[in-house]
Write an enzyme that holds these catalytic residues in place. Structure first.
Site, PDB file in Angstrom:
ATOM      1  N   PHE A  94       0.818  -1.223   0.000  1.00  0.00           N
ATOM      2  CA  PHE A  94       0.000   0.000   0.000  1.00  0.00           C
ATOM      3  C   PHE A  94       0.845   1.263   0.000  1.00  0.00           C
ATOM      4  CE2 PHE A  94       0.074   2.258   4.072  1.00  0.00           C
ATOM      5  CZ  PHE A  94       0.816   1.398   4.851  1.00  0.00           C
ATOM      6  N   LYS A  95       2.114   1.151   0.384  1.00  0.00           N
ATOM      7  CA  LYS A  95       2.949   2.353   0.457  1.00  0.00           C
ATOM      8  C   LYS A  95       3.106   3.030  -0.906  1.00  0.00           C
ATOM      9  CE  LYS A  95       5.291   1.267   4.741  1.00  0.00           C
ATOM     10  NZ  LYS A  95       4.802  -0.091   5.104  1.00  0.00           N
ATOM     11  N   ASP A  96       2.924   2.270  -1.990  1.00  0.00           N
ATOM     12  CA  ASP A  96       2.999   2.866  -3.331  1.00  0.00           C
ATOM     13  C   ASP A  96       1.972   3.992  -3.504  1.00  0.00           C
ATOM     14  OD1 ASP A  96       5.001   1.151  -4.333  1.00  0.00           O
ATOM     15  OD2 ASP A  96       3.513  -0.372  -4.874  1.00  0.00           O
TER      16      ASP A  96
END
Ligand SMILES: *Cc1c(COP(=O)(O)O)cnc(C)c1O
Length: 445
Positions: A94-96
């Protein structure tokens, strides 16, 4: 104003007041695409820095590398439980979603001022690969990521070492994650060096990342009936950045029923929220390494909100906690948190069982971080729809999935490419002078 100071550093982006969307403005988000939702949610945050067109271009560019046109997906788990898949970006975590936007904002801000910058970070896995993927090939930016040699997974290492862009520098440190983090701190503390090379951090306390993460709470909640219905979220938590983004969405006008903070056996957040008191212990390695954290750096933000914005009181509280290893909530903070958050933990056996159940009951393979969330959500009694955040793709953690479910998750094409590419990495001793020289050589050339 947001870019004031010498570096576009995270702290500079903290808003003095919270922008708030009216009920009508929240309703108007219904049916918008992910990028359009982001435009509406982020507009007030970037006012005066990026105009409408610039923001639109940043968002359009940021999400082209995602594998699904919706960018994030909601899957029904029955009983008004939903899996909110946030792992369709280039590094499958999810950090993208935030890092891709942050990188483009920084590139523009730097270009405008004719400046270059050096991104420096230490990683135990996902943050480093998401940062490298977001900043690789961008103009005016060199990125240096330190990771402990031999202590990140093969997938995570290869995601950092296989990009061929000349501005990417993956550095393996002979030492552990704390050594890597200590080096980064030492270099940031050297203010002459920091200013000269324009050192910038992209760690989890970066405000832009949190604001950008608030977008998927809006996007998902609108699809689950908000604002007419309140929506609950269950968030696999490490540094509390993601959970705080959910709170931020609530502050900005989204009717959030409750945020369930899910931890693995490194459960200090759960103990604090549940009992009002948490004692720091040694970190235990688990199958969900991105949540193997004892001091959640963003929790201080929640404490600040819970103390009614009394920064001095929170500073004293944090000093006390640093000295004693115990964080104790004041009575007011405890009830404030209790109204908005709940918490639960999953140990390793419970995490594996949740992975197996997801496969048996829904035919879905989930990664161990997501499984911690699924386990926690089962303990939550809410009369509202509940979205459990799927923070990583199962293919990032193939051995944990295999151990729990007996099958290996299929590898997406982009992962196959990372696994096949040639690795480029410098292995060095945990020594600040060495790292400083590596950066200087590159920046001066
Ligand atoms: C970073 C990460 C988390 C924890 O997020 P925080 O914002 O630190 O709470 C959970 N799952 C995965 C897969 C991550 O990469």
């Amino acid at each position: 104003m947001l870019l004031g100071g010498t570096a576009p550093d995270g702290g500079l982006w903290m808003p003095a007041t919270w922008p708030e969307l009216s009920a009508g403005e929240v309703r108007a988000l219904a049916g918008l695409s992910y990028e359009e939702t982001a435009q509406s949610v982020l507009r007030p945050f970037v006012e005066g820095v990026f105009n409408e067109d610039a923001l639109r271009e940043i968002l359009a560019d940021a999400y082209t590398g995602f594998s699904i046109p919706e960018r994030v997906a909601l899957r029904s788990l029955g009983r008004d439980r939903w899996l909110l898949e946030l792992h369709h970006g280039p590094t499958l975590a999810f950090k993208d979603l935030a890092m891709q936007v942050l990188a483009r904002m920084m590139e523009r801000a730097l270009a405008r001022r004719g400046r270059r910058a050096v991104i420096l970070g230490a990683t135990s896995g996902d943050t480093g690969s998401a940062a490298i993927e977001a900043f690789r090939g961008l103009f005016g930016v060199e990125i240096f990521i330190l990771f402990p040699e031999g202590r990140v997974s093969e997938v995570q290492r290869r995601q950092m070492t296989t990009p061929t862009d000349a501005n990417v520098h993956a550095i393996a440190i002979r030492g552990d994650f704390d050594d890597a983090q200590r080096l980064v701190k030492a270099l940031f503390a050297d203010s002459e060096f920091r200013k000269r090379v324009e050192l910038v951090a992209v760690n989890s306390i970066n405000w832009v990342r949190i604001a950008v993460q608030a977008v998927y709470y809006f996007y998902a909640a609108l699809r689950l009936g908000a604002p007419a219905r309140r929506v609950a979220f269950c968030v696999p938590s490490g540094n509390f950045g993601d959970a705080f983004a959910g709170y931020a969405a609530g502050r900005m006008g989204l009717p959030v029923e409750r945020l369930l903070v899910a931890t693995n056996s490194n459960d200090i957040l759960h103990r604090i929220i549940d009992s009002g008191r948490g004692e720091r212990c040694a970190v235990t390695p688990t199958s969900s390494p991105s949540m193997d954290i004892q001091v959640a750096s963003n929790f201080e933000r929640a404490l600040f909100e819970a103390a009614g914005g009394d920064g001095d009181a929170v500073r004293r509280q944090m000093e006390e906690s640093a000295a004693t290893g115990v964080l104790a909530l004041r009575a007011g903070q405890r009830s404030w948190l209790g109204e908005r958050f709940a918490s639960a933990r999953a140990d390793e056996a419970e995490t594996r069982a949740a992975m197996r159940r997801a496969r048996e009951e829904h035919g879905i393979l989930v990664d161990p971080h997501t499984a911690v969330g699924l386990h926690a959500a089962d303990s939550l009694e809410v009369e509202a729809p509940c979205a459990i955040l799927a923070t990583a793709h199962p293919a990032k953690f193939p051995s944990a999935v295999k151990e729990a479910c007996g099958v290996e998750p299929p590898r997406p094409a982009r992962l196959r490419a990372a696994l096949a590419g040639e690795e480029r990495v410098q292995v060095v001793d945990a020594d600040a002078t060495t790292i400083r020289q590596i950066i200087e050589r590159r920046v001066q050339s």
